[in-house]
Design a protein around this motif. Structure first.
Motif, PDB file in Angstrom:
ATOM      1  N   MET A  67       0.959  -1.067  -0.115  1.00 46.01           N
ATOM      2  CA  MET A  67      -0.003   0.032  -0.201  1.00 46.01           C
ATOM      3  C   MET A  67       0.751   1.213   0.061  1.00 46.01           C
ATOM      4  SD  MET A  67      -2.982  -0.523  -0.255  1.00 46.01           S
ATOM      5  CE  MET A  67      -3.391  -1.854  -1.054  1.00 46.01           C
ATOM      6  N   HIS A  68       1.371   1.720  -1.200  1.00 39.92           N
ATOM      7  CA  HIS A  68       2.434   2.721  -1.390  1.00 39.92           C
ATOM      8  C   HIS A  68       2.238   3.184  -2.745  1.00 39.92           C
ATOM      9  CE1 HIS A  68       5.750   5.353  -1.326  1.00 39.92           C
ATOM     10  NE2 HIS A  68       5.759   5.103  -0.016  1.00 39.92           N
ATOM     11  N   LEU A 105      -5.201   4.791  -1.313  1.00 38.51           N
ATOM     12  CA  LEU A 105      -4.521   5.646  -0.691  1.00 38.51           C
ATOM     13  C   LEU A 105      -4.963   7.224  -1.056  1.00 38.51           C
ATOM     14  CD1 LEU A 105      -0.973   4.089  -1.376  1.00 38.51           C
ATOM     15  CD2 LEU A 105      -2.338   4.235   0.745  1.00 38.51           C
TER      16      LEU A 105
END
Length: 133
Positions: A67-68, A105
């Motif tokens: 999750m980036h 995000l």
């Protein structure tokens, strides 16, 4: 107790420094692999370029996690090379993963997410057309 407090502060500082070093190392490794992949593309070595883009993705997942935004970008790079190779379904799967990360995000209203959603929709339409032939 003062020594323990001091040790805790030093430990946190060391963790902070090491995490920044890993990310900076990640950037250096990614830049080198990206340059190598680009070179392989210009040479026409598509499979070798794909391997480099996949290695960038693996490196980012290992170093900074799934999750980036950098990981989403790496998924997108792998997607593009797979699409170039004519592997529509595989490319769309990587594109979908990239989009999922970005939506989580940034949210659906972010302009970058909107752009990626349009690109992904276009890929799905392309796959649908190719399956109808």
């Amino acid at each position: 107790q003062d020594r323990l407090d001091e040790a805790e502060v030093m430990f946190q500082l060391a963790l902070d420094i090491s995490s920044r070093m890993e990310e900076s190392d990640l950037r250096l490794v990614s830049m080198a692999l990206n340059r190598q992949a680009t070179l392989e593309l210009t040479r026409g070595n598509i499979e070798k370029a794909k391997e480099n883009f996949e290695k960038i993705l693996e490196t980012k997942i290992e170093a900074i996690g799934e999750m980036h935004l950098d990981t989403a970008e790496a998924y997108d790079s792998v997607s593009l090379i797979l699409l170039y190779m004519g592997r529509l379904e595989d490319g769309i799967a990587k594109s979908a993963r990239s989009l999922k990360i970005q939506r989580r995000l940034l949210g659906d209203d972010d302009p970058r997410t909107q752009t990626r959603m349009q690109k992904h929709r276009s890929l799905l339409e392309q796959l649908l057309r190719s399956n109808q032939r």
